[in-house]
Design a protein around this motif. Structure first.
Motif, PDB file in Angstrom:
ATOM      1  N   ARG A  86      15.947 -93.987  92.504  1.00  0.00           N
ATOM      2  CA  ARG A  86      17.151 -94.737  92.129  1.00  0.00           C
ATOM      3  C   ARG A  86      18.136 -94.821  93.284  1.00  0.00           C
ATOM      4  NH1 ARG A  86      17.336 -91.904  86.926  1.00  0.00           N
ATOM      5  NH2 ARG A  86      19.184 -90.785  87.662  1.00  0.00           N
ATOM      6  N   ASN A  87      18.060 -93.850  94.196  1.00  0.00           N
ATOM      7  CA  ASN A  87      19.048 -93.761  95.269  1.00  0.00           C
ATOM      8  C   ASN A  87      18.368 -93.335  96.561  1.00  0.00           C
ATOM      9  OD1 ASN A  87      20.009 -92.105  92.639  1.00  0.00           O
ATOM     10  ND2 ASN A  87      21.556 -93.612  93.188  1.00  0.00           N
ATOM     11  N   LEU A  88      18.843 -93.846  97.683  1.00  0.00           N
ATOM     12  CA  LEU A  88      18.375 -93.418  98.990  1.00  0.00           C
ATOM     13  C   LEU A  88      19.512 -92.700  99.707  1.00  0.00           C
ATOM     14  CD1 LEU A  88      16.304 -96.500 100.212  1.00  0.00           C
ATOM     15  CD2 LEU A  88      15.566 -94.544  98.824  1.00  0.00           C
ATOM     16  N   ILE A  89      19.129 -91.699 100.529  1.00  0.00           N
ATOM     17  CA  ILE A  89      20.171 -90.876 101.152  1.00  0.00           C
ATOM     18  C   ILE A  89      19.896 -90.759 102.650  1.00  0.00           C
ATOM     19  CG2 ILE A  89      21.515 -88.761 100.911  1.00  0.00           C
ATOM     20  CD1 ILE A  89      20.076 -88.390  98.172  1.00  0.00           C
ATOM     21  N   GLY A  90      19.197 -89.704 103.072  1.00  0.00           N
ATOM     22  CA  GLY A  90      19.016 -89.433 104.493  1.00  0.00           C
ATOM     23  C   GLY A  90      18.034 -90.371 105.162  1.00  0.00           C
ATOM     24  N   ILE A  91      18.207 -90.537 106.490  1.00  0.00           N
ATOM     25  CA  ILE A  91      17.280 -91.328 107.292  1.00  0.00           C
ATOM     26  C   ILE A  91      17.260 -90.766 108.700  1.00  0.00           C
ATOM     27  CG2 ILE A  91      19.068 -93.036 107.886  1.00  0.00           C
ATOM     28  CD1 ILE A  91      16.849 -95.163 107.930  1.00  0.00           C
ATOM     29  N   THR A 109      28.457 -90.991  90.121  1.00  0.00           N
ATOM     30  CA  THR A 109      29.828 -90.672  89.722  1.00  0.00           C
ATOM     31  C   THR A 109      30.113 -89.186  89.916  1.00  0.00           C
ATOM     32  OG1 THR A 109      29.870 -92.457  88.099  1.00  0.00           O
ATOM     33  CG2 THR A 109      31.501 -90.705  87.842  1.00  0.00           C
ATOM     34  N   THR A 110      29.185 -88.349  89.460  1.00  0.00           N
ATOM     35  CA  THR A 110      29.382 -86.901  89.556  1.00  0.00           C
ATOM     36  C   THR A 110      28.665 -86.291  90.751  1.00  0.00           C
ATOM     37  OG1 THR A 110      27.430 -86.418  88.194  1.00  0.00           O
ATOM     38  CG2 THR A 110      29.527 -86.796  87.043  1.00  0.00           C
ATOM     39  N   LEU A 111      27.763 -87.060  91.380  1.00  0.00           N
ATOM     40  CA  LEU A 111      26.899 -86.602  92.475  1.00  0.00           C
ATOM     41  C   LEU A 111      25.931 -85.507  92.031  1.00  0.00           C
ATOM     42  CD1 LEU A 111      29.344 -86.613  95.529  1.00  0.00           C
ATOM     43  CD2 LEU A 111      27.833 -88.418  94.705  1.00  0.00           C
ATOM     44  N   ALA A 112      25.688 -85.416  90.731  1.00  0.00           N
ATOM     45  CA  ALA A 112      24.719 -84.453  90.222  1.00  0.00           C
ATOM     46  C   ALA A 112      23.307 -84.994  90.427  1.00  0.00           C
ATOM     47  CB  ALA A 112      24.962 -84.192  88.745  1.00  0.00           C
ATOM     48  N   PRO A 113      22.403 -84.187  91.007  1.00  0.00           N
ATOM     49  CA  PRO A 113      21.035 -84.651  91.239  1.00  0.00           C
ATOM     50  C   PRO A 113      20.141 -84.434  90.027  1.00  0.00           C
ATOM     51  CG  PRO A 113      21.283 -82.458  92.130  1.00  0.00           C
ATOM     52  CD  PRO A 113      22.638 -82.842  91.568  1.00  0.00           C
ATOM     53  N   GLU A 114      19.082 -85.222  89.952  1.00  0.00           N
ATOM     54  CA  GLU A 114      18.016 -84.960  88.988  1.00  0.00           C
ATOM     55  C   GLU A 114      16.997 -84.065  89.683  1.00  0.00           C
ATOM     56  OE1 GLU A 114      14.328 -87.441  87.146  1.00  0.00           O
ATOM     57  OE2 GLU A 114      16.315 -88.378  86.908  1.00  0.00           O
ATOM     58  N   ILE A 115      16.995 -82.805  89.295  1.00  0.00           N
ATOM     59  CA  ILE A 115      16.144 -81.828  89.959  1.00  0.00           C
ATOM     60  C   ILE A 115      14.678 -82.272  89.863  1.00  0.00           C
ATOM     61  CG2 ILE A 115      15.435 -79.408  90.048  1.00  0.00           C
ATOM     62  CD1 ILE A 115      18.369 -79.853  90.701  1.00  0.00           C
ATOM     63  N   LEU A 145      17.518 -83.035  97.839  1.00  0.00           N
ATOM     64  CA  LEU A 145      17.269 -83.346  99.241  1.00  0.00           C
ATOM     65  C   LEU A 145      18.308 -84.346  99.718  1.00  0.00           C
ATOM     66  CD1 LEU A 145      13.381 -83.628  99.489  1.00  0.00           C
ATOM     67  CD2 LEU A 145      14.847 -81.633  99.843  1.00  0.00           C
ATOM     68  N   HIS A 146      18.767 -84.142 100.934  1.00  0.00           N
ATOM     69  CA  HIS A 146      19.857 -84.976 101.445  1.00  0.00           C
ATOM     70  C   HIS A 146      19.553 -85.408 102.875  1.00  0.00           C
ATOM     71  CE1 HIS A 146      23.866 -86.393 102.415  1.00  0.00           C
ATOM     72  NE2 HIS A 146      24.255 -86.216 101.165  1.00  0.00           N
ATOM     73  N   GLY A 147      20.134 -84.733 103.863  1.00  0.00           N
ATOM     74  CA  GLY A 147      19.968 -85.127 105.250  1.00  0.00           C
ATOM     75  C   GLY A 147      18.593 -84.802 105.791  1.00  0.00           C
ATOM     76  N   VAL A 158       4.739 -86.130 113.701  1.00  0.00           N
ATOM     77  CA  VAL A 158       6.156 -85.836 113.893  1.00  0.00           C
ATOM     78  C   VAL A 158       6.600 -84.969 112.732  1.00  0.00           C
ATOM     79  CG1 VAL A 158       8.488 -86.779 114.110  1.00  0.00           C
ATOM     80  CG2 VAL A 158       6.535 -88.045 115.049  1.00  0.00           C
ATOM     81  N   TYR A 159       7.308 -83.910 113.055  1.00  0.00           N
ATOM     82  CA  TYR A 159       7.873 -83.033 112.036  1.00  0.00           C
ATOM     83  C   TYR A 159       9.357 -83.335 111.881  1.00  0.00           C
ATOM     84  CZ  TYR A 159       3.640 -80.182 112.452  1.00  0.00           C
ATOM     85  OH  TYR A 159       2.341 -79.746 112.471  1.00  0.00           O
ATOM     86  N   VAL A 160       9.826 -83.305 110.643  1.00  0.00           N
ATOM     87  CA  VAL A 160      11.254 -83.456 110.378  1.00  0.00           C
ATOM     88  C   VAL A 160      11.733 -82.253 109.576  1.00  0.00           C
ATOM     89  CG1 VAL A 160      11.201 -85.985 110.438  1.00  0.00           C
ATOM     90  CG2 VAL A 160      10.865 -84.790 108.245  1.00  0.00           C
ATOM     91  N   LEU A 161      13.033 -82.008 109.646  1.00  0.00           N
ATOM     92  CA  LEU A 161      13.687 -80.993 108.826  1.00  0.00           C
ATOM     93  C   LEU A 161      14.550 -81.699 107.797  1.00  0.00           C
ATOM     94  CD1 LEU A 161      14.815 -78.435 111.573  1.00  0.00           C
ATOM     95  CD2 LEU A 161      12.684 -78.441 110.247  1.00  0.00           C
ATOM     96  N   ILE A 162      14.512 -81.205 106.553  1.00  0.00           N
ATOM     97  CA  ILE A 162      15.217 -81.841 105.445  1.00  0.00           C
ATOM     98  C   ILE A 162      16.088 -80.801 104.753  1.00  0.00           C
ATOM     99  CG2 ILE A 162      14.992 -83.217 103.348  1.00  0.00           C
ATOM    100  CD1 ILE A 162      12.100 -83.826 104.206  1.00  0.00           C
ATOM    101  N   ALA A 163      17.327 -81.158 104.463  1.00  0.00           N
ATOM    102  CA  ALA A 163      18.266 -80.261 103.794  1.00  0.00           C
ATOM    103  C   ALA A 163      18.090 -80.318 102.276  1.00  0.00           C
ATOM    104  CB  ALA A 163      19.691 -80.639 104.155  1.00  0.00           C
ATOM    105  N   ASP A 164      18.113 -79.154 101.648  1.00  0.00           N
ATOM    106  CA  ASP A 164      18.106 -79.045 100.180  1.00  0.00           C
ATOM    107  C   ASP A 164      19.384 -78.328  99.765  1.00  0.00           C
ATOM    108  OD1 ASP A 164      17.777 -78.510  97.482  1.00  0.00           O
ATOM    109  OD2 ASP A 164      15.659 -78.025  97.655  1.00  0.00           O
ATOM    110  N   ALA A 165      20.333 -79.082  99.230  1.00  0.00           N
ATOM    111  CA  ALA A 165      21.643 -78.532  98.910  1.00  0.00           C
ATOM    112  C   ALA A 165      21.586 -77.507  97.787  1.00  0.00           C
ATOM    113  CB  ALA A 165      22.593 -79.667  98.525  1.00  0.00           C
ATOM    114  N   VAL A 166      20.723 -77.715  96.814  1.00  0.00           N
ATOM    115  CA  VAL A 166      20.661 -76.811  95.662  1.00  0.00           C
ATOM    116  C   VAL A 166      20.068 -75.468  96.051  1.00  0.00           C
ATOM    117  CG1 VAL A 166      19.559 -76.416  93.419  1.00  0.00           C
ATOM    118  CG2 VAL A 166      20.619 -78.630  93.925  1.00  0.00           C
ATOM    119  N   GLN A 167      19.006 -75.470  96.840  1.00  0.00           N
ATOM    120  CA  GLN A 167      18.339 -74.221  97.206  1.00  0.00           C
ATOM    121  C   GLN A 167      18.946 -73.558  98.444  1.00  0.00           C
ATOM    122  OE1 GLN A 167      13.937 -73.877  96.447  1.00  0.00           O
ATOM    123  NE2 GLN A 167      14.020 -76.079  96.854  1.00  0.00           N
TER     124      GLN A 167
END
Length: 329
Positions: A86-91, A109-115, A145-147, A158-167
């Motif tokens: 539904r939404n795209l974030i990091g790139i 609206t609340t920025l609450a994620p669907e786990i 997952l965000h950035g 290619v390896y990337v690092l991904i942020a998980d705000a909840v964990q």
């Protein structure tokens, strides 16, 4: 406006030459100029990546779309829609016009994620600015997952690092095989969202905690080799997307609900900050979400993405369509 910008570019070259020999950068424009703005309120630009020709590619959070931005012409084109999210974030760019994009489901609206809804996609843009998107990996264990930042390139992947705000975690993802694992997890990373790698350090923001920090990492494995250093902990600033100057002396940061762009001196021990644009009551860059630094010849441009203030209307009422603004440095 474009002609005025061109004239300004030649006029500020002496200033830019001075700035390149001092820590940090001086602002050469009196105010940001609009590169492109959508026509409808409720639009939300989440993140920006550079294209090989110095144009931009962006992700949108209000819809699961990737767009290209022609910065010279001030035009935008829908590149692809990732309907599985539904939404795209990091790139983050992983090759010439190849990008990793993070998608998932959010309540905007609340920025609450669907786990469990988050995944990573490879987006490839062709010469006509059209794109294809293919799933790299669904990551159902993730909370939010965000950035994402490009970490390591090898002959095979290619390896990337991904942020998980909840964990409070950092995932390492192989963009070819789709294999992933948590390489860093720490209470100090709770709420982590935006990421950048520079000088053997992973820089991060945690917007809800209003902090900006870094952690040294092993450049082969991605795990932490030392403790987290908090560079900025100012509860009057809402830290969001950021960019690092090429010489490593300065971070440029969007303050999200505070409608400003700040610099953070990374060389000084006390890391002083300075507001270079906007302010809590400014409508110039309402709701800045992130910034992207582009070096073009002898000077740089800082591009600013916004959500138009829809998360926190300026003065309690002002909102506008999302836009990309630019600032000469």
């Amino acid at each position: 406006m474009r002609n005025a910008i061109s004239l300004l570019s030649s006029a500020v070259l002496p200033l830019l030459a001075i700035a390149s020999n001092t820590p940090g950068f001086r602002v050469a424009e009196t105010s940001p100029f609009t590169v492109y703005q959508y026509s409808e309120n409720g639009t939300w630009i989440a993140n920006i990546a550079n294209r090989p020709n110095n144009d931009l590619v962006i992700t949108r959070t209000d819809v699961p779309e990737v767009w290209t931005i022609n910065v010279d012409e001030g035009t935008a084109q829908l590149a692809t829609n990732i309907s599985d999210a539904r939404n795209l974030i990091g790139i983050s760019a992983i090759d010439d016009d190849e990008y990793v994009v993070i998608g998932g489901n959010l309540n905007t609206t609340t920025l609450a994620p669907e786990i469990g809804s988050f995944s990573a996609w490879k987006v490839t843009i062709d010469s006509d600015n059209n794109a294809t998107a293919c799933l790299i990996a669904a990551i159902p264990e993730a909370g939010f997952l965000h950035g994402v930042t490009t970490f390591q390139k090898t002959r095979d992947t290619v390896y990337v690092l991904i942020a998980d705000a909840v964990q409070g975690a950092i995932y390492k993802l192989d963009t070819t095989s789709g294999e992933y694992s948590i390489v860093i997890q720490d209470d100090g990373l709770s709420g982590v969202n935006n990421l950048h790698m520079q000088n053997k350090h992973l820089y991060f923001t945690a917007t809800q905690k209003k902090i900006f920090g870094r952690v040294p990492v092993d450049l082969e494995q991605g795990n932490a080799t030392g403790s987290i250093e908090i560079i900025l902990d100012d509860q009057n600033l809402v830290t969001d997307g950021f960019a690092l100057a090429p010489n490593g002396s300065v971070a440029f940061m969007a303050t999200f609900t505070q409608n400003s762009i700040i610099t953070i001196d990374l060389d000084a021990d006390d890391h002083p900050t300075n507001v270079i644009y906007g302010g809590i009551n400014s409508t110039d860059i309402a709701g800045p979400t992130t910034v992207q630094f582009v070096q073009n010849g002898p000077w740089g441009t800082l591009y600013i993405a916004t959500n138009g203030g829809q998360t926190a209307p300026v003065g309690g009422s002002f909102v506008e369509p999302a836009k990309i603004a630019g600032v000469y440095l």
